[in-house]
Design an enzyme around this catalytic site. Structure first.
Site, PDB file in Angstrom:
ATOM      1  CG  ASN A   9      -1.757   1.570   1.824  1.00  0.00           C
ATOM      2  OD1 ASN A   9      -1.929   2.486   0.506  1.00  0.00           O
ATOM      3  ND2 ASN A   9      -1.760   0.983   2.935  1.00  0.00           N
ATOM      4  CD1 TRP A  10       3.353   0.781  -2.240  1.00  0.00           C
ATOM      5  CD2 TRP A  10       3.364   1.691  -4.674  1.00  0.00           C
ATOM      6  NE1 TRP A  10       4.127  -0.325  -3.521  1.00  0.00           N
ATOM      7  CE2 TRP A  10       4.477   0.894  -4.798  1.00  0.00           C
ATOM      8  CE3 TRP A  10       3.546   2.572  -5.464  1.00  0.00           C
ATOM      9  CZ2 TRP A  10       4.614   0.272  -5.596  1.00  0.00           C
ATOM     10  CZ3 TRP A  10       4.125   2.272  -6.836  1.00  0.00           C
ATOM     11  CH2 TRP A  10       5.327   1.036  -7.352  1.00  0.00           C
ATOM     12  CE  LYS A  11      -0.235   2.788   4.694  1.00  0.00           C
ATOM     13  NZ  LYS A  11      -0.353   3.231   6.381  1.00  0.00           N
ATOM     14  CG  HIS A  95      -5.631   1.995   5.190  1.00  0.00           C
ATOM     15  ND1 HIS A  95      -5.506   2.975   5.694  1.00  0.00           N
ATOM     16  CD2 HIS A  95      -4.833   1.014   5.249  1.00  0.00           C
ATOM     17  CE1 HIS A  95      -3.872   2.386   6.168  1.00  0.00           C
ATOM     18  NE2 HIS A  95      -3.507   1.877   5.367  1.00  0.00           N
ATOM     19  CD  GLU A  97      -3.024   5.528   6.956  1.00  0.00           C
ATOM     20  OE1 GLU A  97      -3.476   5.366   5.582  1.00  0.00           O
ATOM     21  OE2 GLU A  97      -2.146   4.723   7.671  1.00  0.00           O
ATOM     22  CD  GLU A 167      -3.408  -2.863   7.172  1.00  0.00           C
ATOM     23  OE1 GLU A 167      -2.400  -2.897   6.975  1.00  0.00           O
ATOM     24  OE2 GLU A 167      -4.344  -1.416   7.093  1.00  0.00           O
ATOM     25  N   GLY A 173       2.385   2.157  10.749  1.00  0.00           N
ATOM     26  CA  GLY A 173       3.077   3.369  10.652  1.00  0.00           C
ATOM     27  C   GLY A 173       3.615   3.704  11.441  1.00  0.00           C
ATOM     28  CB  SER A 213       5.205  -2.160  11.703  1.00  0.00           C
ATOM     29  OG  SER A 213       4.578  -0.182  11.967  1.00  0.00           O
ATOM     30  N   GLY A 234       2.632  -0.903   3.654  1.00  0.00           N
ATOM     31  CA  GLY A 234       2.925  -0.204   4.141  1.00  0.00           C
ATOM     32  C   GLY A 234       4.805   1.162   3.725  1.00  0.00           C
ATOM     33  N   GLY A 235       4.393   1.193   5.265  1.00  0.00           N
ATOM     34  CA  GLY A 235       5.765   1.847   4.688  1.00  0.00           C
ATOM     35  C   GLY A 235       7.372   1.097   4.000  1.00  0.00           C
TER      36      GLY A 235
HETATM   37  P1  PGA Z   1       2.465   0.318   7.785  1.00  0.00           P
HETATM   38  O1  PGA Z   1       1.239   0.684   6.557  1.00  0.00           O
HETATM   39  O2  PGA Z   1       3.649  -0.926   7.226  1.00  0.00           O
HETATM   40  O3  PGA Z   1       3.617   1.372   7.238  1.00  0.00           O
HETATM   41  O4  PGA Z   1       2.602   0.248   9.105  1.00  0.00           O
HETATM   42  C1  PGA Z   1       0.483  -1.014   6.869  1.00  0.00           C
HETATM   43  C2  PGA Z   1      -0.571  -0.804   6.765  1.00  0.00           C
HETATM   44  O5  PGA Z   1      -1.354   0.525   6.172  1.00  0.00           O
HETATM   45  O6  PGA Z   1      -1.428  -0.673   5.619  1.00  0.00           O
END
Ligand code: PGA
Length: 257
Positions: A9-11, A95, A97, A167, A173, A213, A234-235
């Site tokens: 997930n490149w956000k 998600h 967010e 998640e 994050g 993470s 994500g990251g």
């Molecule tokens: P993260 O994000 O790996 O940076 O914690 C995961 C996600 O939000 O899908």
């Protein structure tokens, strides 16, 4: 045996050029991998270009969000049909967010799941509890409501196109991953929910990804858990080297069939 899925997930990261560079490396390095579903979710503006770049690869392209209407006066929104038109096979929905920063409710998320399935797209359906909910011992109640309301009216047959991503919000994050045990407990609980809402077959066949993470140094332990079928990253999906190492997680011999 459920086929593992590793999704990036490149956000809100990367220009079109940067997205193409990363997609190119991932494509080249995963050319021969067929036993894992690899998915990347760039920002909307990069999707069509990245789709062209992925032609001939097994990598699935995903949107990060959508609006449930097919078209109309919805300034700033993107429909499932347009995601498909841009080359997507999947879309992430719910998600944390989106839930937290944009106030998305379970029922709105459910509308999106329905619209995506109707448009022929696969769904990566995210759920997860906040730290407060976990500490108040409301985690199971929260997960049950998210699954019940988010997947309302989705049939057992349609569930073949749905991947669940657990998640925990406190792990996203933050560098604070759930322990292998915490992840397994939550995943086993979610699988139990699917058994209750659907059937044993649906529960056994549905992939449940862990997200929060996930990094090269913790993916092997997470993937060794019986009910962890993949990762939503994500990251660490923004750096080719890290994402590729996650894709090449070490298979636990006890989980091989
Ligand atoms: P993260 O994000 O790996 O940076 O914690 C995961 C996600 O939000 O899908």
């Amino acid at each position: 045996m459920r086929k593992p899925m590793i999704a990036g997930n490149w956000k809100l990261h990367k220009t079109i050029g940067e997205a193409l560079d990363l997609a190119t490396v991932i494509k080249k390095e995963t050319d021969t991998i067929e036993d894992i579903d690899i998915v990347i979710a760039p920002v909307f503006t990069s999707l069509a270009k990245v789709a062209e770049q992925l032609v001939g690869s097994n990598i699935g392209l995903s949107g990060q969000n959508c609006y449930p209407a097919a078209s109309g006066a919805f300034t700033g929104e993107v429909s499932p049909a347009l995601l498909r038109d841009a080359g997507c096979r999947y879309c992430i929905v719910g998600h944390s967010e989106r839930r937290q920063l944009f106030g998305e409710s379970d029922s709105f998320i459910n509308e999106k799941v329905q619209a995506l399935l109707a448009a022929g797209l696969g769904v990566i359906f995210c759920i997860g509890e906040t730290l407060e909910e976990r500490e108040d011992e409301r985690m199971y109640e929260v997960l049950a409501a998210q699954v019940r309301d988010g997947l309302r009216d989705i049939t057992a047959e349609q569930m073949a196109q749905v991947v669940v991503a657990y998640e925990p919000v406190w792990a996203i994050g933050t560098g604070k991953t759930a322990t292998d045990q915490q992840a397994e407990e939550a995943h086993a609980f979610v699988r139990g929910l699917l058994r209750g809402f659907y059937t044993e077959e649906v529960a056994d066949a549905t992939r449940i990804l862990y997200g929060g993470s996930v990094k090269p140094d913790n993916v092997d332990g997470l993937m060794a858990q019986m009910d962890v079928d993949g990762a939503l990253v994500g990251g660490a999906s923004l750096k080719a080297e890290d994402f590729l190492r996650i894709i090449r997680f070490r298979r636990s011999p006890s989980l091989e069939d």
